[in-house]
Design a protein around this motif. Structure first.
Motif, mmCIF file in Angstrom:
data_model
loop_
_atom_site.group_PDB
_atom_site.id
_atom_site.type_symbol
_atom_site.label_atom_id
_atom_site.label_comp_id
_atom_site.label_asym_id
_atom_site.label_seq_id
_atom_site.Cartn_x
_atom_site.Cartn_y
_atom_site.Cartn_z
ATOM 1 N N ASP A 240 -99.304 70.435 -10.191
ATOM 2 C CA ASP A 240 -99.425 71.660 -10.974
ATOM 3 C C ASP A 240 -98.108 72.447 -10.960
ATOM 4 O OD1 ASP A 240 -101.371 73.605 -12.364
ATOM 5 O OD2 ASP A 240 -100.422 74.880 -10.839
ATOM 6 N N LYS A 244 -95.733 73.330 -14.255
ATOM 7 C CA LYS A 244 -95.291 74.681 -14.622
ATOM 8 C C LYS A 244 -93.792 74.702 -14.925
ATOM 9 C CE LYS A 244 -99.243 76.850 -13.943
ATOM 10 N NZ LYS A 244 -100.126 75.708 -13.682
ATOM 11 N N ARG A 253 -92.669 78.960 -19.779
ATOM 12 C CA ARG A 253 -92.358 78.304 -18.510
ATOM 13 C C ARG A 253 -92.368 79.335 -17.388
ATOM 14 N NH1 ARG A 253 -87.152 75.556 -19.567
ATOM 15 N NH2 ARG A 253 -88.455 74.562 -21.165
ATOM 16 N N TRP A 254 -92.866 78.948 -16.233
ATOM 17 C CA TRP A 254 -92.935 79.892 -15.118
ATOM 18 C C TRP A 254 -91.532 80.281 -14.662
ATOM 19 C CZ3 TRP A 254 -97.256 79.944 -10.994
ATOM 20 C CH2 TRP A 254 -98.507 79.988 -11.632
ATOM 21 N N LEU A 259 -93.125 81.357 -9.456
ATOM 22 C CA LEU A 259 -93.283 80.144 -8.654
ATOM 23 C C LEU A 259 -93.340 80.438 -7.154
ATOM 24 C CD1 LEU A 259 -90.906 77.706 -10.575
ATOM 25 C CD2 LEU A 259 -93.412 77.587 -10.476
ATOM 26 N N HIS A 262 -96.777 80.357 -6.065
ATOM 27 C CA HIS A 262 -97.582 79.157 -6.338
ATOM 28 C C HIS A 262 -98.054 78.556 -5.018
ATOM 29 C CE1 HIS A 262 -98.690 75.119 -7.662
ATOM 30 N NE2 HIS A 262 -98.720 75.593 -8.897
#
Length: 341
Positions: A240, A244, A253-254, A259, A262
């Protein structure tokens, strides 16, 4: 600054890297041990000077290589520009991939990725883009700490540039970089995803045939719906995270800041703290993941900046213009840097 060149640890097309040996005791405060010096003739020193400029403005960050200053020297009838940087005795993440037999364990990747994202967050929040994130530019120190290095292609965020300007290494380039020449912070995140896959698989994220050309690679990156491969044996959280990074639309896009939260890397620091021994004998479940490695020379691929006559062309035409001759390319080797021992 009074110093002499020590052992050569690497060289590229326009720069060489040596260890620094201070000549006077008073200079030891200027040169922490060990220190490396990147040297280029003044006439070809643009990228080194750009690196100094960017590092000065980024300031101190634990996940970014430190710069200790610069100077000019006149040697053998030529003038040189010298940039003094931290020396990483354990090489780069490329060396870590080799050390682990071609596949870095996922737990290690979590830690490395956390550090890279923290470094990128600092870079992006200070208004810069690295433009060349790849394993060769992530240094590994003797204590296992890693830092982002090589800011020669870095730029100010939002800085005007030609639509046809190309920065970075083709294997790590994002779709918007190939199609529109757009080199902003999302491109660093795409490159991070490519680096993660390479750490896990020991080979580039794009599955290339032996005789693949640069043109065919850029067509795959910039056109169609294909994305880089994601390792099947990567955990659900890891997959995952990489997904991303590989969102085609840079606006969706992250970011590095996103992030950091995450699950794949959010718990890394907490786990490290929990694993810390409480006393000299509390090492039952602890195993060091850092080995004594032979110092490695930095690997560097000189990235190109192509320019074209036309600004109005389709995406497919633009990609074809990026490479005018189809030739076989080895995507696993650096084009410029040569290890020296």
């Amino acid at each position: 600054m009074d110093w002499v060149r020590g052992e050569s640890v690497g060289r590229g097309t326009f720069a060489t890297v040596h260890l620094v040996i201070p000549k006077a005791t008073s200079n030891y405060t200027i040169f922490p041990s060990p220190t490396a010096v990147k040297t280029s003739e003044v006439s070809t020193s643009y990228s080194l000077k750009n690196e100094k400029h960017v590092l000065d403005r980024l300031g101190s960050c634990q996940q970014i290589v430190s710069c200790f200053g610069d100077d000019y020297t006149f040697e053998n009838g030529r003038e040189y520009y010298n940039l003094f940087l931290e020396f990483a005795s354990a090489g780069t993440l490329v060396d870590q991939v080799k050390f682990h037999g071609g596949r870095i364990p996922e737990q290690n990747i979590r830690g490395y990725t956390r550090s890279i994202v923290e470094g990128l967050n600092h870079i992006h929040s200070n208004g810069f883009v690295h433009c060349d994130i790849k394993l060769q530019n992530i240094l590994v120190f003797h204590d296992g700490e890693i830092k982002i290095a090589d800011f020669g292609l870095a730029k100010k965020s939002g800085e005007e540039q030609s639509r046809l300007e190309c920065r970075g290494t083709p294997m790590y380039m994002s779709p918007e970089s190939v199609i529109d020449g757009e080199h902003e912070s999302p491109a660093d995140i795409w490159a991070l995803g490519c680096a993660m896959v390479e750490m896990m698989m020991g080979k580039p994220a794009w599955n290339l045939e032996k005789d693949s050309s640069m043109c065919s690679l850029l067509l795959r990156i910039g056109s169609g719906e294909e994305s880089p491969m994601i390792p099947e044996d990567l955990s659900k959280e890891g997959k995952d995270f990489v997904e991303k990074c590989f969102i085609k639309d840079p606006r969706k896009r992250w970011t590095a800041e996103m992030l950091l939260n995450h699950p794949f890397i959010e718990e890394v620091k907490k786990n490290v703290n929990e694993a810390s021994p409480r006393d000299h004998f509390d090492f039952i479940d602890w195993v060091s993941s850092v080995a004594d490695l032979t110092p490695s020379s930095p690997e560097h691929e000189e990235s190109c900046q192509w320019s074209f006559d036309s600004y109005s062309c389709s995406a497919a035409d633009r990609i074809r213009q990026l490479v005018t001759v189809e030739v076989s390319v080895s995507w696993l080797e650096s084009d410029s840097w040569i290890s020296v021992r």
